[in-house]
Design a protein around this motif. Structure first.
Motif, PDB file in Angstrom:
ATOM      1  N   UNK A  18      -8.273   7.217   6.634  1.00  0.00           N
ATOM      2  CA  UNK A  18      -7.153   6.507   7.228  1.00  0.00           C
ATOM      3  C   UNK A  18      -5.888   6.873   6.477  1.00  0.00           C
ATOM      4  N   UNK A  19      -4.758   6.835   7.195  1.00  0.00           N
ATOM      5  CA  UNK A  19      -3.482   7.084   6.538  1.00  0.00           C
ATOM      6  C   UNK A  19      -2.877   5.749   6.094  1.00  0.00           C
ATOM      7  N   UNK A  20      -1.683   5.788   5.562  1.00  0.00           N
ATOM      8  CA  UNK A  20      -1.076   4.572   5.003  1.00  0.00           C
ATOM      9  C   UNK A  20      -0.792   3.499   6.051  1.00  0.00           C
ATOM     10  N   UNK A  21      -0.825   3.886   7.321  1.00  0.00           N
ATOM     11  CA  UNK A  21      -0.621   2.909   8.399  1.00  0.00           C
ATOM     12  C   UNK A  21      -1.945   2.412   8.980  1.00  0.00           C
ATOM     13  N   UNK A  22      -3.056   2.922   8.440  1.00  0.00           N
ATOM     14  CA  UNK A  22      -4.367   2.489   8.905  1.00  0.00           C
ATOM     15  C   UNK A  22      -4.936   3.331  10.029  1.00  0.00           C
ATOM     16  N   UNK A  23      -4.178   4.340  10.475  1.00  0.00           N
ATOM     17  CA  UNK A  23      -4.654   5.197  11.558  1.00  0.00           C
ATOM     18  C   UNK A  23      -5.740   6.135  11.041  1.00  0.00           C
ATOM     19  N   UNK A  24      -6.803   6.302  11.830  1.00  0.00           N
ATOM     20  CA  UNK A  24      -7.912   7.183  11.458  1.00  0.00           C
ATOM     21  C   UNK A  24      -7.557   8.617  11.832  1.00  0.00           C
ATOM     22  N   UNK A  45       0.399  24.476   2.237  1.00  0.00           N
ATOM     23  CA  UNK A  45       0.918  24.030   3.530  1.00  0.00           C
ATOM     24  C   UNK A  45       0.339  22.694   3.988  1.00  0.00           C
ATOM     25  N   UNK A  46      -0.780  22.269   3.415  1.00  0.00           N
ATOM     26  CA  UNK A  46      -1.364  20.973   3.789  1.00  0.00           C
ATOM     27  C   UNK A  46      -0.490  19.810   3.322  1.00  0.00           C
ATOM     28  N   UNK A  47       0.343  20.046   2.322  1.00  0.00           N
ATOM     29  CA  UNK A  47       1.200  18.984   1.801  1.00  0.00           C
ATOM     30  C   UNK A  47       0.384  17.935   1.068  1.00  0.00           C
ATOM     31  N   UNK A  48       0.911  16.716   1.025  1.00  0.00           N
ATOM     32  CA  UNK A  48       0.216  15.630   0.352  1.00  0.00           C
ATOM     33  C   UNK A  48      -0.793  15.005   1.308  1.00  0.00           C
ATOM     34  N   UNK A  49      -2.052  14.996   0.880  1.00  0.00           N
ATOM     35  CA  UNK A  49      -3.128  14.419   1.674  1.00  0.00           C
ATOM     36  C   UNK A  49      -3.430  13.033   1.123  1.00  0.00           C
ATOM     37  N   UNK A  89       0.841  -1.198   0.000  1.00  0.00           N
ATOM     38  CA  UNK A  89       0.000   0.000   0.000  1.00  0.00           C
ATOM     39  C   UNK A  89       0.877   1.250   0.000  1.00  0.00           C
ATOM     40  N   UNK A  90       1.923   1.267   0.794  1.00  0.00           N
ATOM     41  CA  UNK A  90       2.834   2.417   0.820  1.00  0.00           C
ATOM     42  C   UNK A  90       3.471   2.640  -0.546  1.00  0.00           C
ATOM     43  N   UNK A  91       3.890   1.563  -1.195  1.00  0.00           N
ATOM     44  CA  UNK A  91       4.480   1.692  -2.533  1.00  0.00           C
ATOM     45  C   UNK A  91       3.449   2.228  -3.515  1.00  0.00           C
ATOM     46  N   UNK A  92       2.212   1.734  -3.416  1.00  0.00           N
ATOM     47  CA  UNK A  92       1.143   2.213  -4.298  1.00  0.00           C
ATOM     48  C   UNK A  92       0.930   3.717  -4.110  1.00  0.00           C
ATOM     49  N   UNK A  93       0.871   4.171  -2.855  1.00  0.00           N
ATOM     50  CA  UNK A  93       0.680   5.601  -2.592  1.00  0.00           C
ATOM     51  C   UNK A  93       1.838   6.419  -3.158  1.00  0.00           C
ATOM     52  N   UNK A  94       3.059   5.915  -3.025  1.00  0.00           N
ATOM     53  CA  UNK A  94       4.221   6.606  -3.594  1.00  0.00           C
ATOM     54  C   UNK A  94       4.124   6.661  -5.116  1.00  0.00           C
TER      55      UNK A  94
END
Length: 155
Positions: free
Chosen positions: A111-117, A66-70, A28-33
């Protein structure tokens, strides 16, 4: 990182409800990258998984502020208010632009790439970009919301 191929309309995947992400791993991290690199390569401000042929509730937005990559995984709009009408385009519709009215403010749970809400609040252009990408995850295309198509010289 890899540049993925952009899927263009009328590809069927652009008009389906995407599946929730259940596994948060290195793939999933690679996909997001890869999605980020693809978005930058094609000069976009957002990209959703169906636009690269994947039936997953994953989108990214980066309007260079300033929000960066969402990163939006399994996103849900919690609140929306106001109104804005502005031009939109889409990497899956090269050369097509139109005026679209959307809420000016959104509050989104994702959720972020680690699954955290987490929740994010956005206004203006960032809110527009987030809503556009979230629509992709539900098979909704911006062309279904266009009130007036625009020529490139009108942008």
């Amino acid at each position: 990182m890899a540049i993925r191929k952009i899927v263009h309309y009328p590809a069927e995947i652009l008009e389906i409800e995407c599946d929730r992400v259940e596994i948060f791993d290195k793939k999933l991290s690679k996909l997001l990258n890869d999605m980020y690199d693809t978005m930058i390569e094609f000069d976009g401000v957002g990209l959703a998984a169906p636009q690269i042929g994947l039936n997953k509730q994953i989108a990214i937005v980066d309007i260079d502020d300033e929000a960066g990559t969402v990163e939006l995984i399994n996103p849900v709009i919690l609140d929306a208010s106001g109104e804005q009408t502005d031009p939109e385009g889409c990497l899956s519709f090269p050369g097509v632009y139109g005026e679209v009215t959307r809420p000016n403010y959104v509050k989104v749970k994702a959720q972020n790439r680690k699954g955290q809400i987490y929740t994010i609040e956005a206004e203006g252009f960032l809110a527009r970009a987030i809503q556009h990408e979230m629509d992709h995850l539900h098979g909704v295309l911006f062309t279904s919301k266009v009130t007036r198509y625009l020529e490139e010289d009108e942008l």
